[in-house]
Design a protein around this motif. Structure first.
Motif, PDB file in Angstrom:
ATOM      1  N   TYR A 191       0.771  -1.285   0.085  1.00  0.00           N
ATOM      2  CA  TYR A 191       0.002   0.264  -0.051  1.00  0.00           C
ATOM      3  C   TYR A 191       0.801   1.220   0.026  1.00  0.00           C
ATOM      4  CZ  TYR A 191      -2.976  -3.580   1.555  1.00  0.00           C
ATOM      5  OH  TYR A 191      -3.956  -4.959   1.677  1.00  0.00           O
ATOM      6  N   GLY A 192       1.992   1.167  -0.204  1.00  0.00           N
ATOM      7  CA  GLY A 192       2.891   2.338  -0.315  1.00  0.00           C
ATOM      8  C   GLY A 192       3.737   2.229  -1.716  1.00  0.00           C
ATOM      9  N   SER A 193       5.006   2.817  -1.625  1.00  0.00           N
ATOM     10  CA  SER A 193       5.815   2.838  -2.777  1.00  0.00           C
ATOM     11  C   SER A 193       7.377   2.889  -2.403  1.00  0.00           C
ATOM     12  CB  SER A 193       5.697   4.449  -3.156  1.00  0.00           C
ATOM     13  OG  SER A 193       6.262   5.436  -2.314  1.00  0.00           O
ATOM     14  N   HIS A 194       8.238   2.450  -3.145  1.00  0.00           N
ATOM     15  CA  HIS A 194       9.562   2.370  -2.897  1.00  0.00           C
ATOM     16  C   HIS A 194      10.288   3.453  -2.035  1.00  0.00           C
ATOM     17  CE1 HIS A 194       9.818  -1.236  -5.017  1.00  0.00           C
ATOM     18  NE2 HIS A 194       9.567  -0.533  -6.232  1.00  0.00           N
ATOM     19  N   ALA A 195       9.890   4.776  -2.536  1.00  0.00           N
ATOM     20  CA  ALA A 195      10.189   5.912  -1.771  1.00  0.00           C
ATOM     21  C   ALA A 195       9.839   6.051  -0.445  1.00  0.00           C
ATOM     22  CB  ALA A 195       9.574   7.295  -2.516  1.00  0.00           C
ATOM     23  N   TYR A 225      12.958  -3.431  -3.533  1.00  0.00           N
ATOM     24  CA  TYR A 225      13.070  -2.592  -4.929  1.00  0.00           C
ATOM     25  C   TYR A 225      13.851  -3.355  -5.781  1.00  0.00           C
ATOM     26  CZ  TYR A 225      14.588   0.895  -8.179  1.00  0.00           C
ATOM     27  OH  TYR A 225      14.829   1.778  -9.124  1.00  0.00           O
ATOM     28  N   LEU A 226      14.794  -4.081  -5.566  1.00  0.00           N
ATOM     29  CA  LEU A 226      15.481  -4.778  -6.518  1.00  0.00           C
ATOM     30  C   LEU A 226      14.898  -5.961  -7.008  1.00  0.00           C
ATOM     31  CD1 LEU A 226      19.099  -4.388  -4.735  1.00  0.00           C
ATOM     32  CD2 LEU A 226      18.342  -3.364  -6.997  1.00  0.00           C
ATOM     33  N   THR A 227      13.916  -6.657  -6.037  1.00  0.00           N
ATOM     34  CA  THR A 227      13.265  -7.957  -6.382  1.00  0.00           C
ATOM     35  C   THR A 227      11.796  -7.641  -6.927  1.00  0.00           C
ATOM     36  OG1 THR A 227      12.708  -8.462  -4.273  1.00  0.00           O
ATOM     37  CG2 THR A 227      14.868  -9.256  -5.057  1.00  0.00           C
ATOM     38  N   GLY A 236      13.536   6.103 -10.314  1.00  0.00           N
ATOM     39  CA  GLY A 236      13.689   5.142  -9.177  1.00  0.00           C
ATOM     40  C   GLY A 236      14.683   5.522  -8.146  1.00  0.00           C
ATOM     41  N   ILE A 237      14.883   4.519  -7.266  1.00  0.00           N
ATOM     42  CA  ILE A 237      15.871   4.682  -6.354  1.00  0.00           C
ATOM     43  C   ILE A 237      17.457   4.532  -6.666  1.00  0.00           C
ATOM     44  CG2 ILE A 237      16.775   3.465  -4.087  1.00  0.00           C
ATOM     45  CD1 ILE A 237      13.718   4.560  -3.666  1.00  0.00           C
ATOM     46  N   PRO A 238      18.250   5.591  -6.700  1.00  0.00           N
ATOM     47  CA  PRO A 238      19.308   5.729  -7.214  1.00  0.00           C
ATOM     48  C   PRO A 238      20.347   4.667  -6.577  1.00  0.00           C
ATOM     49  CG  PRO A 238      19.239   7.586  -5.514  1.00  0.00           C
ATOM     50  CD  PRO A 238      17.869   6.735  -5.806  1.00  0.00           C
ATOM     51  N   ARG A 239      21.155   4.292  -7.440  1.00  0.00           N
ATOM     52  CA  ARG A 239      22.181   3.299  -6.838  1.00  0.00           C
ATOM     53  C   ARG A 239      22.910   3.825  -5.589  1.00  0.00           C
ATOM     54  NH1 ARG A 239      25.253  -1.421  -8.763  1.00  0.00           N
ATOM     55  NH2 ARG A 239      26.723  -1.706  -7.133  1.00  0.00           N
ATOM     56  N   THR A 240      23.235   4.990  -5.516  1.00  0.00           N
ATOM     57  CA  THR A 240      23.985   5.443  -4.279  1.00  0.00           C
ATOM     58  C   THR A 240      23.232   5.095  -2.887  1.00  0.00           C
ATOM     59  OG1 THR A 240      22.908   7.600  -4.449  1.00  0.00           O
ATOM     60  CG2 THR A 240      25.279   7.211  -5.597  1.00  0.00           C
ATOM     61  N   ARG A 241      22.007   5.176  -2.866  1.00  0.00           N
ATOM     62  CA  ARG A 241      21.045   4.943  -2.047  1.00  0.00           C
ATOM     63  C   ARG A 241      20.972   3.317  -1.618  1.00  0.00           C
ATOM     64  NH1 ARG A 241      14.918   7.610  -1.211  1.00  0.00           N
ATOM     65  NH2 ARG A 241      14.811   7.521   1.020  1.00  0.00           N
ATOM     66  N   LEU A 242      21.005   2.618  -2.711  1.00  0.00           N
ATOM     67  CA  LEU A 242      21.077   1.314  -2.549  1.00  0.00           C
ATOM     68  C   LEU A 242      22.158   0.712  -1.833  1.00  0.00           C
ATOM     69  CD1 LEU A 242      19.430   0.192  -5.986  1.00  0.00           C
ATOM     70  CD2 LEU A 242      18.356   0.011  -3.731  1.00  0.00           C
ATOM     71  N   LEU A 277      23.159  -6.329  -6.887  1.00  0.00           N
ATOM     72  CA  LEU A 277      24.279  -5.176  -6.976  1.00  0.00           C
ATOM     73  C   LEU A 277      25.654  -5.590  -7.511  1.00  0.00           C
ATOM     74  CD1 LEU A 277      23.520  -3.002  -3.881  1.00  0.00           C
ATOM     75  CD2 LEU A 277      22.485  -2.766  -5.968  1.00  0.00           C
ATOM     76  N   GLN A 278      25.734  -6.937  -7.661  1.00  0.00           N
ATOM     77  CA  GLN A 278      27.130  -7.213  -8.441  1.00  0.00           C
ATOM     78  C   GLN A 278      28.271  -7.033  -7.446  1.00  0.00           C
ATOM     79  OE1 GLN A 278      27.508  -6.963 -12.569  1.00  0.00           O
ATOM     80  NE2 GLN A 278      25.205  -7.741 -13.020  1.00  0.00           N
ATOM     81  N   ARG A 279      27.931  -6.775  -6.314  1.00  0.00           N
ATOM     82  CA  ARG A 279      29.007  -6.651  -5.222  1.00  0.00           C
ATOM     83  C   ARG A 279      29.577  -7.965  -4.690  1.00  0.00           C
ATOM     84  NH1 ARG A 279      27.606  -1.790  -1.233  1.00  0.00           N
ATOM     85  NH2 ARG A 279      29.271  -2.421  -0.382  1.00  0.00           N
TER      86      ARG A 279
END
Length: 339
Positions: A191-195, A225-227, A236-242, A277-279
């Protein structure tokens, strides 16, 4: 050139993959959702039909205010009662008003309803059970976590959810289980959002005490978010935030011992995010810290065989790390680096 790069990558994998198994238990030694040392003997007794040790363990968590352990045990016992009912039925017969029984009963009913096509209808009938569990101990936050899950399943509006949330945090402001339930409600899948999900997770993590599992809430938001099955937008959510969410969870994970059952689920979630994230080197570190403690979540989000997926991913991570090592030398060689 592409053929040469592929050849070099394969050669690196062949040379280094075996040595990267150091610190990883054998596949046959990996356990899925292994109980801790206190719950394990109670489950064994329950398996023989004896609810006594279970009742004692839960009573201790209630009397000592061990709300995180209590929440974990209740969820594990409800899952166990789904397949082995004799001990639970015996407990109901002997102590129908036991506050610990009432809590497991409410959790069991909610979890069963979530797996049914008639979820909303079944959940409406569960309300009296949740009320009984919350009335049995006014200071226990766990019935309110169950109530938050119930509200999510019944399409409760934000105002109703916030009322339940306020009751939960009054009893335990930093209860991890309640925060996870709130995070799920606020996710884009519900019921929300990624943000909204990220904002809530980051605020809670910022206010959390050192070593608190709440520090891992942002990485759970990253996992959602990623799945997600929904297409990601350019905004969308920036990579730096992830990456920041993953880094915070890595810091938390390092605060616990290797092969510690307590942070196992957090470490499994973190590993899943790191692979998305391929880390790869960071993921390999987490796999070593996880040791034998695989957890159903998050691997059940991507596969019907969580343990199989976990073991498969361990192989993938080792191959990816090996492919980035120089042909000469290895993981322990001075000057070795990841390309």
């Amino acid at each position: 050139m592409p053929l040469l790069r592929a050849f070099i990558r394969t050669a690196r994998m062949i040379r280094h993959t075996g040595s990267l198994s150091e610190g990883l238990p054998a596949d046959d030694d990996v356990l899925l959702d292994a109980p801790d040392a206190r719950l394990a003997p109670a489950l064994v007794a329950a398996g023989t039909g004896d609810p006594g040790p279970v009742a004692k363990v839960l009573a201790h968590t209630r009397e000592a205010g061990e709300w995180e352990n209590r929440d974990r045990y209740v969820q594990r016992l409800a899952a166990f009662a789904t397949h082995r009912t004799e001990w639970f039925e015996s407990w109901q017969s002997s102590a129908p008003h036991d506050p610990d029984l009432l809590l497991v009963k409410a959790e069991l009913a909610v979890s069963r309803a979530f797996t049914s096509p008639a979820r909303a209808e079944l959940l409406r009938d569960v309300t009296p059970l949740i009320l009984a569990a919350s009335d049995a101990d006014s200071g226990d936050p766990v019935p309110w976590r169950v109530a938050l899950d119930h509200a999510r399943g019944t399409n409760a509006p934000h105002t109703a959810f916030e009322a339940l949330w306020s009751q939960a945090v009054r009893r335990s402001p930093h209860h991890y289980g309640c925060h996870v339930s709130a995070l799920q409600y606020l996710s884009a899948a519900w019921y929300g959002s990624h943000a909204e999900c990220f904002d809530f997770a980051e605020r809670a993590a910022q206010d959390a005490l050192p070593g608190s599992l709440l520090k891992a809430l942002p990485v759970r938001a990253a996992l959602a978010y990623l799945t997600t099955t929904a297409p990601r937008t350019p905004h969308g959510i920036p990579r730096t935030r992830l990456d920041a969410a993953a880094d915070l969870a890595i810091e938390l994970s390092r605060a616990y011992d290797t092969a510690d059952a307590w942070p196992a689920e957090v470490r499994n979630v973190l590993t899943c995010v790191l692979t998305e994230l391929q880390r790869w080197p960071d993921a390999l570190e987490q796999l070593r810290l996880i040791g034998p403690y695989a957890t159903t979540f998050p691997w059940d989000r991507v596969c019907d065989d969580p343990l199989g997926r976990f073991l498969e991913l361990r192989d993938t991570v080792r191959l990816e790390v090996a492919a980035a090592l120089p042909l000469r030398g290895g993981p322990g060689t001075s000057g070795a680096h990841y390309a």
